[in-house]
Design a protein around this motif. Structure first.
Motif, PDB file in Angstrom:
ATOM      1  N   GLY A  76       0.722  -1.368  -0.085  1.00  0.00           N
ATOM      2  CA  GLY A  76      -0.125  -0.206   0.095  1.00  0.00           C
ATOM      3  C   GLY A  76       0.695   1.254  -0.091  1.00  0.00           C
ATOM      4  N   MET A  77       2.142   1.023  -0.252  1.00  0.00           N
ATOM      5  CA  MET A  77       2.934   2.393  -0.047  1.00  0.00           C
ATOM      6  C   MET A  77       3.515   2.472  -1.483  1.00  0.00           C
ATOM      7  SD  MET A  77       4.375   4.629   1.251  1.00  0.00           S
ATOM      8  CE  MET A  77       6.083   5.806   1.753  1.00  0.00           C
ATOM      9  N   PRO A  78       3.080   3.356  -2.104  1.00  0.00           N
ATOM     10  CA  PRO A  78       3.162   3.652  -3.656  1.00  0.00           C
ATOM     11  C   PRO A  78       4.645   4.463  -4.080  1.00  0.00           C
ATOM     12  CG  PRO A  78       1.756   5.432  -2.785  1.00  0.00           C
ATOM     13  CD  PRO A  78       2.104   4.617  -1.695  1.00  0.00           C
ATOM     14  N   TRP A  79       5.532   4.709  -3.042  1.00  0.00           N
ATOM     15  CA  TRP A  79       6.633   5.281  -3.469  1.00  0.00           C
ATOM     16  C   TRP A  79       7.663   4.508  -4.179  1.00  0.00           C
ATOM     17  CZ3 TRP A  79       8.529   8.817   1.022  1.00  0.00           C
ATOM     18  CH2 TRP A  79       7.752   9.757   1.578  1.00  0.00           C
ATOM     19  N   GLU A  80       8.398   4.996  -4.947  1.00  0.00           N
ATOM     20  CA  GLU A  80       9.753   4.176  -5.598  1.00  0.00           C
ATOM     21  C   GLU A  80      10.746   4.631  -4.299  1.00  0.00           C
ATOM     22  OE1 GLU A  80      10.441   6.432  -9.070  1.00  0.00           O
ATOM     23  OE2 GLU A  80       8.384   5.838  -9.933  1.00  0.00           O
ATOM     24  N   PHE A  81      11.530   3.403  -4.186  1.00  0.00           N
ATOM     25  CA  PHE A  81      12.440   3.470  -2.977  1.00  0.00           C
ATOM     26  C   PHE A  81      13.554   2.635  -3.307  1.00  0.00           C
ATOM     27  CE2 PHE A  81      13.340   2.280   1.685  1.00  0.00           C
ATOM     28  CZ  PHE A  81      14.289   3.332   1.831  1.00  0.00           C
ATOM     29  N   GLU A  82      14.843   3.204  -3.423  1.00  0.00           N
ATOM     30  CA  GLU A  82      15.926   2.277  -3.922  1.00  0.00           C
ATOM     31  C   GLU A  82      17.264   2.745  -2.951  1.00  0.00           C
ATOM     32  OE1 GLU A  82      15.886   2.710  -8.245  1.00  0.00           O
ATOM     33  OE2 GLU A  82      17.806   4.094  -7.827  1.00  0.00           O
ATOM     34  N   ALA A  83      18.136   1.655  -3.044  1.00  0.00           N
ATOM     35  CA  ALA A  83      19.338   2.178  -2.651  1.00  0.00           C
ATOM     36  C   ALA A  83      20.224   2.458  -3.888  1.00  0.00           C
ATOM     37  CB  ALA A  83      19.873   0.877  -1.880  1.00  0.00           C
ATOM     38  N   ARG A  84      20.986   3.475  -3.844  1.00  0.00           N
ATOM     39  CA  ARG A  84      21.979   3.884  -5.040  1.00  0.00           C
ATOM     40  C   ARG A  84      23.056   3.245  -4.832  1.00  0.00           C
ATOM     41  NH1 ARG A  84      20.029   8.718  -7.901  1.00  0.00           N
ATOM     42  NH2 ARG A  84      18.086   7.704  -8.487  1.00  0.00           N
ATOM     43  N   THR A  85      23.515   2.721  -3.686  1.00  0.00           N
ATOM     44  CA  THR A  85      24.721   1.649  -3.379  1.00  0.00           C
ATOM     45  C   THR A  85      24.001   0.355  -3.078  1.00  0.00           C
ATOM     46  OG1 THR A  85      25.934   3.797  -2.726  1.00  0.00           O
ATOM     47  CG2 THR A  85      26.767   1.320  -2.397  1.00  0.00           C
ATOM     48  N   LYS A  86      24.170  -0.867  -3.834  1.00  0.00           N
ATOM     49  CA  LYS A  86      23.640  -1.821  -3.510  1.00  0.00           C
ATOM     50  C   LYS A  86      24.649  -2.690  -2.264  1.00  0.00           C
ATOM     51  CE  LYS A  86      20.441  -1.235  -6.680  1.00  0.00           C
ATOM     52  NZ  LYS A  86      19.245  -0.700  -5.942  1.00  0.00           N
ATOM     53  N   ARG A  87      25.902  -2.426  -2.548  1.00  0.00           N
ATOM     54  CA  ARG A  87      26.623  -3.007  -1.485  1.00  0.00           C
ATOM     55  C   ARG A  87      27.942  -2.339  -1.575  1.00  0.00           C
ATOM     56  NH1 ARG A  87      29.062  -8.228  -3.703  1.00  0.00           N
ATOM     57  NH2 ARG A  87      28.321  -9.198  -1.807  1.00  0.00           N
ATOM     58  N   ILE A  88      28.567  -2.534  -0.186  1.00  0.00           N
ATOM     59  CA  ILE A  88      29.911  -1.482  -0.048  1.00  0.00           C
ATOM     60  C   ILE A  88      30.679  -2.356   0.902  1.00  0.00           C
ATOM     61  CG2 ILE A  88      28.908  -0.196   1.845  1.00  0.00           C
ATOM     62  CD1 ILE A  88      30.314   2.134   0.665  1.00  0.00           C
ATOM     63  N   ALA A  89      32.162  -2.442   0.700  1.00  0.00           N
ATOM     64  CA  ALA A  89      33.117  -3.088   1.158  1.00  0.00           C
ATOM     65  C   ALA A  89      33.513  -1.913   2.288  1.00  0.00           C
ATOM     66  CB  ALA A  89      34.166  -3.677   0.286  1.00  0.00           C
ATOM     67  N   VAL A  90      33.654  -2.266   3.615  1.00  0.00           N
ATOM     68  CA  VAL A  90      34.151  -1.199   4.514  1.00  0.00           C
ATOM     69  C   VAL A  90      34.953  -1.997   5.693  1.00  0.00           C
ATOM     70  CG1 VAL A  90      32.111   0.272   4.719  1.00  0.00           C
ATOM     71  CG2 VAL A  90      32.275  -1.664   6.324  1.00  0.00           C
ATOM     72  N   HIS A  91      36.011  -1.062   5.992  1.00  0.00           N
ATOM     73  CA  HIS A  91      36.941  -1.790   6.913  1.00  0.00           C
ATOM     74  C   HIS A  91      36.240  -1.437   8.250  1.00  0.00           C
ATOM     75  CE1 HIS A  91      39.986  -2.450   4.349  1.00  0.00           C
ATOM     76  NE2 HIS A  91      40.131  -1.235   3.970  1.00  0.00           N
ATOM     77  N   PRO A  92      36.290  -1.940   9.211  1.00  0.00           N
ATOM     78  CA  PRO A  92      35.658  -1.963  10.770  1.00  0.00           C
ATOM     79  C   PRO A  92      36.197  -0.427  11.050  1.00  0.00           C
ATOM     80  CG  PRO A  92      36.140  -4.176  10.659  1.00  0.00           C
ATOM     81  CD  PRO A  92      36.841  -3.608   9.451  1.00  0.00           C
ATOM     82  N   GLY A  93      35.358   0.508  11.516  1.00  0.00           N
ATOM     83  CA  GLY A  93      35.891   1.829  12.228  1.00  0.00           C
ATOM     84  C   GLY A  93      35.766   2.883  11.047  1.00  0.00           C
ATOM     85  N   GLU A  94      35.582   2.520   9.804  1.00  0.00           N
ATOM     86  CA  GLU A  94      35.764   3.303   8.602  1.00  0.00           C
ATOM     87  C   GLU A  94      34.413   4.072   8.332  1.00  0.00           C
ATOM     88  OE1 GLU A  94      37.024   3.158   3.930  1.00  0.00           O
ATOM     89  OE2 GLU A  94      36.773   1.565   5.043  1.00  0.00           O
ATOM     90  N   LEU A  95      34.341   5.484   8.290  1.00  0.00           N
ATOM     91  CA  LEU A  95      33.097   6.235   8.288  1.00  0.00           C
ATOM     92  C   LEU A  95      32.661   6.233   6.502  1.00  0.00           C
ATOM     93  CD1 LEU A  95      31.176   7.612  10.260  1.00  0.00           C
ATOM     94  CD2 LEU A  95      32.275   9.845   9.379  1.00  0.00           C
ATOM     95  N   LYS A  96      31.476   5.925   6.406  1.00  0.00           N
ATOM     96  CA  LYS A  96      30.990   5.672   4.942  1.00  0.00           C
ATOM     97  C   LYS A  96      29.880   6.482   4.813  1.00  0.00           C
ATOM     98  CE  LYS A  96      34.160   3.116   2.507  1.00  0.00           C
ATOM     99  NZ  LYS A  96      34.660   3.252   1.188  1.00  0.00           N
ATOM    100  N   THR A  97      29.411   6.759   3.740  1.00  0.00           N
ATOM    101  CA  THR A  97      28.076   7.413   3.536  1.00  0.00           C
ATOM    102  C   THR A  97      27.540   6.961   2.012  1.00  0.00           C
ATOM    103  OG1 THR A  97      28.758   9.691   4.094  1.00  0.00           O
ATOM    104  CG2 THR A  97      26.854   9.568   3.011  1.00  0.00           C
ATOM    105  N   VAL A  98      26.411   6.342   2.305  1.00  0.00           N
ATOM    106  CA  VAL A  98      25.469   5.974   0.904  1.00  0.00           C
ATOM    107  C   VAL A  98      24.237   6.753   0.842  1.00  0.00           C
ATOM    108  CG1 VAL A  98      26.405   3.220   1.050  1.00  0.00           C
ATOM    109  CG2 VAL A  98      24.474   4.142   2.366  1.00  0.00           C
ATOM    110  N   GLN A  99      23.913   6.604  -0.641  1.00  0.00           N
ATOM    111  CA  GLN A  99      22.496   7.607  -0.694  1.00  0.00           C
ATOM    112  C   GLN A  99      21.341   6.373  -1.194  1.00  0.00           C
ATOM    113  OE1 GLN A  99      22.229  10.784  -0.713  1.00  0.00           O
ATOM    114  NE2 GLN A  99      24.847  11.078  -0.409  1.00  0.00           N
ATOM    115  N   PHE A 100      20.263   6.964  -0.416  1.00  0.00           N
ATOM    116  CA  PHE A 100      19.036   6.254  -1.035  1.00  0.00           C
ATOM    117  C   PHE A 100      18.267   7.171  -1.704  1.00  0.00           C
ATOM    118  CE2 PHE A 100      19.172   1.955   1.397  1.00  0.00           C
ATOM    119  CZ  PHE A 100      20.248   2.250   2.276  1.00  0.00           C
ATOM    120  N   TYR A 101      17.346   6.849  -2.528  1.00  0.00           N
ATOM    121  CA  TYR A 101      16.492   7.579  -3.527  1.00  0.00           C
ATOM    122  C   TYR A 101      15.148   7.260  -3.227  1.00  0.00           C
ATOM    123  CZ  TYR A 101      14.206   9.585  -7.504  1.00  0.00           C
ATOM    124  OH  TYR A 101      13.352  10.100  -8.337  1.00  0.00           O
TER     125      TYR A 101
END
Lengths: 186, 529
Positions: A76-101
């Motif tokens: 019942g929620m009609p929005w389009e909603f997606e992750a711009r980054t599907k998967r990302i490799a990170v080192h523990p402790g590393e700060l990362k930013t990903v986008q959702f649309y």
């Protein structure tokens, strides 16, 4: 003996009624108990609903953890909603930013609320989000779209056996619910 | 003062009872209330059974033919609710009302007015539940387990009626349980020590404690569903910070002790019947008491075995798997004791004994399929299939309901003063035994092959099995009409007169009073040696 019986009966009935009331209360007490239990153990995959502060001194570059992102909208929620980054490799402790649309393709204004969930659930304890669209409700007018950032780091304490985990967001339509009304007024 | 005088006056007319409907509406007599409970349970058994016939008729062939899927879902839901809360539980409460005072030498239940109240609110609960089926949009269709969000986000407005009817059923059960506990604690005849109590009394005492511990939790769960649906709370709504899995934890915290509420009194009944017809005292009386108590305690720490597929951590799944398997130890002790009681006994095969023997064998089959379901890794295959349906019908129909039928045949001569119709009883037993296995045994196979439960249609390869299951279902349903005919005959006091002891090997206080049991018994407490 027979004189005492009614007294004995009512005393026992009062005790048993106390058990009944206590168990009725216990049923409701299970709600906060469950939340506390899951907060401590992380078994239901719920992430911290408040922003974390980034205070990691050293990034553990010896390990790499794969974080995957899944999005879905509730029935019942009609929005389009997606992750711009599907998967990302990170080192523990590393700060990362990903986008959702997100985009509201309908002709009415809708307020959305994203609910995060981590699998395996224990990884939720080590996922720290310093910024997330899920901390707030997101209103979108008809036809409007938005790019929503999510900034996170993985706690270096994360157990060795977790090499990959999935963060899933479900988007709910919360237009017109009491908290939405209160928020708009405030 | 005037009350006491009235009491004295009343006692002079020993068998005086008011005539007509007012006798039954106003009665505080444990035997009258027991009879009311038993007839009510039987009527509910027939109504719930009729719904099962609708389910089996729809499943007779693959494809959708008779009813629409929404109505099918209402049938599975209300069938479950009626059989659990309307048939099995009231039948056991009826037996407790009739037999507990007679077995411990008490003149009546300890709280006779509450007893009247706890029965008479029940018909209203089920009137509310059944009437919801005729409302626009129909009655509850989310399964008797009413999982959120099926019962909150996706249910219709008749959910309110479902919630209130469950509240009333819960209140009735709690009052009945309190009455049983107070009666057993305070009204035992002199000399009736704890470890001299008949096992039916013991198992009911432990059941009553389970009832007061978990029925309030069920009341809380339905209340949360009500406020989530109608008043904007978010106990189980993820969008508002709640958790639908929490519902399952709360429900099964009630639900697992509930299944022992429906089987512990059955253990008590079988433990009365097997010694009588083996003409030997029960083997391992004390171990039976402790086994019952252990099962009751363990029932509180196994609830999540209903939820293996919800994504629990492996450690939790292992804990619930092993805790569940642990329950088979005290249950095995019981089955062992029944068999040991029969060992070298002078066994005779009257109808109650036939039902008791069928119970022991078929309940054990249900127990074994329960053990299979307890194994976490394979439960992922069995979960929500007909294998589960087969399992809980073996423990509830050939377990609980067979034990209730055994109890009715066992004590009916004491209640009516006449022996039941032997021919009808034999027909009833053999037809039920054969048809119930035709009905439920093939469900194991279609379940293992992957047929999901609660779905009005199925894949073609299950067609033959389902045809036979449906035939077994219709035959089992018709067999209960034989029972109805037998009960009507018995209630009209037709048949051979029964002796006071009724059965040659019967021991206990209830066999020392005349048959039929007088309206008032044990006004002066008997001495138990």
């Amino acid at each position: 003996m027979s004189e005492q019986r009614p007294n004995n009966n009512s005393r026992l009935v009062i005790k048993l009624m106390a058990v009944v009331l206590g168990m009725f209360g216990f049923g409701f007490a299970l709600v906060p108990l469950y939340d506390v239990f899951c907060d401590i153990t992380g078994i239901n995959g719920k992430t911290n609903p408040y922003a974390a502060t980034y205070d990691v001194q050293d990034v553990d570059t010896s390990r790499t953890i794969m974080v995957e992102f899944i999005t879905r909208t509730n029935t019942g929620m009609p929005w389009e909603f997606e992750a711009r980054t599907k998967r990302i490799a990170v080192h523990p402790g590393e700060l990362k930013t990903v986008q959702f649309y997100a985009r509201n393709p309908t002709t009415r204004d809708i307020v959305g609320q994203a609910i995060p969930s981590v699998s395996p659930g224990t990884a939720a304890l080590y996922l720290n989000k310093t910024e997330c669209f899920c901390f707030n409700q997101q209103p979108l007018q008809a036809g409007q779209d938005v790019l929503m950032p999510m900034q996170f780091y993985v706690d270096p304490q994360i157990p060795e056996d977790i090499e990959v985990f999935t963060l899933s967001y479900t988007l709910y339509d919360v237009t017109g619910t009491s908290s939405t009304v209160a928020m708009n007024r405030g | 003062m005037s009350n006491a005088a009235e009491h004295l006056h009343h006692d002079e007319h020993h068998d005086h009872k008011p005539a007509g409907i007012m006798r039954w509406l106003n009665t505080t007599n444990h035997k009258d209330i027991g009879t009311l409970y038993l007839w009510f349970a039987f009527i509910m058994f027939l109504i719930g059974g009729a719904m099962a016939m609708v389910i089996r008729a729809e499943l007779f062939q693959p494809g959708l033919q008779l009813v629409d899927p929404n109505f099918f879902n209402q049938m599975t839901t209300v069938h479950g609710l009626i059989m659990v809360f309307g048939a099995v539980m009231p039948a056991f409460t009826g037996l407790a009302n009739w037999m507990v005072p007679l077995m411990i030498g008490a003149p009546d239940m300890a709280l006779p007015r509450m007893n009247n109240w706890s029965f008479w609110i029940l018909p209203f609960a089920f009137l509310i539940l059944l009437s919801s089926l005729f409302l626009e949009g129909g009655g509850p269709n989310f399964g008797w387990t009413f999982y959120a969000p099926l019962s909150t986000t996706y249910s219709n407005d008749s959910t309110a009626l479902f919630v209130f009817s469950v509240h009333i059923m819960g209140a009735s059960s709690i009052m009945g349980a309190i009455n049983v506990i107070v009666t057993i604690f305070n009204m035992r005849a002199p000399g009736m020590t704890w470890m001299k109590m008949p096992l039916f009394v013991w198992t009911w005492l432990i059941t009553a404690f389970l009832l007061i511990a978990v029925m309030p939790v069920l009341a809380g769960a339905v209340t949360m569903v009500l406020t989530d649906k109608f008043f904007g709370t978010s106990f189980f709504d993820a969008a508002g910070g709640g958790d639908p899995v929490l519902f399952q934890h709360i429900f099964w915290f009630f639900g697992h002790p509930e299944v022992y509420i429906m089987i512990l009194p059955a253990f008590g009944i079988i433990s009365q019947i097997v010694p009588t017809f083996s003409r030997k005292p029960l083997f391992g009386y004390a171990s039976m008491v402790y086994a019952t108590a252990s099962i009751a305690l363990l029932s509180f720490i196994v609830w999540a075995h209903h939820m293996f597929t919800t994504g629990m951590p492996v450690a939790a799944e292992l804990f619930f798997m092993f805790a569940t398997m642990l329950i088979s130890v005290p249950t095995g002790v019981k089955v062992f004791n029944w068999v040991a009681t029969m060992w070298r006994g002078a066994i005779s095969f009257e109808i109650p004994m036939l039902f008791a023997l069928a119970f022991i064998v078929l309940f054990t089959i249900g127990g074994f399929s329960g053990l299979m379901l307890a194994i976490t890794p394979v439960d992922f295959q069995y979960h929500d299939t007909y294998f589960v349906v087969a399992h809980f019908h073996y423990v509830l129909v050939t377990g609980a309901i067979f034990s209730i039928m055994a109890a009715v045949y066992y004590w009916l001569p004491k209640w009516c003063g006449k022996m039941y119709d032997e021919t009808l009883a034999k027909w009833h037993f053999w037809c039920s035994l054969i048809s119930v296995n035709l009905l439920f045994f093939p469900m194991h196979f279609v379940g293992l092959a992957g047929m999901p439960r609660r779905i009005p249609d199925y894949a073609l390869q299950f067609a033959d099995f389902n045809k036979w299951i449906s035939i077994g279902g219709f035959a089992f349903g018709l067999s209960q009409l034989i029972f109805l005919a037998l009960l009507i005959k018995a209630s009209r006091k037709q048949g051979e007169p029964a002796t006071d002891q009724v059965w040659e090997g019967a021991q206990g206080l209830e066999w020392e009073i005349p048959s039929p049991a007088p309206y008032h018994t044990f006004e002066t407490p008997p001495m138990v040696k």
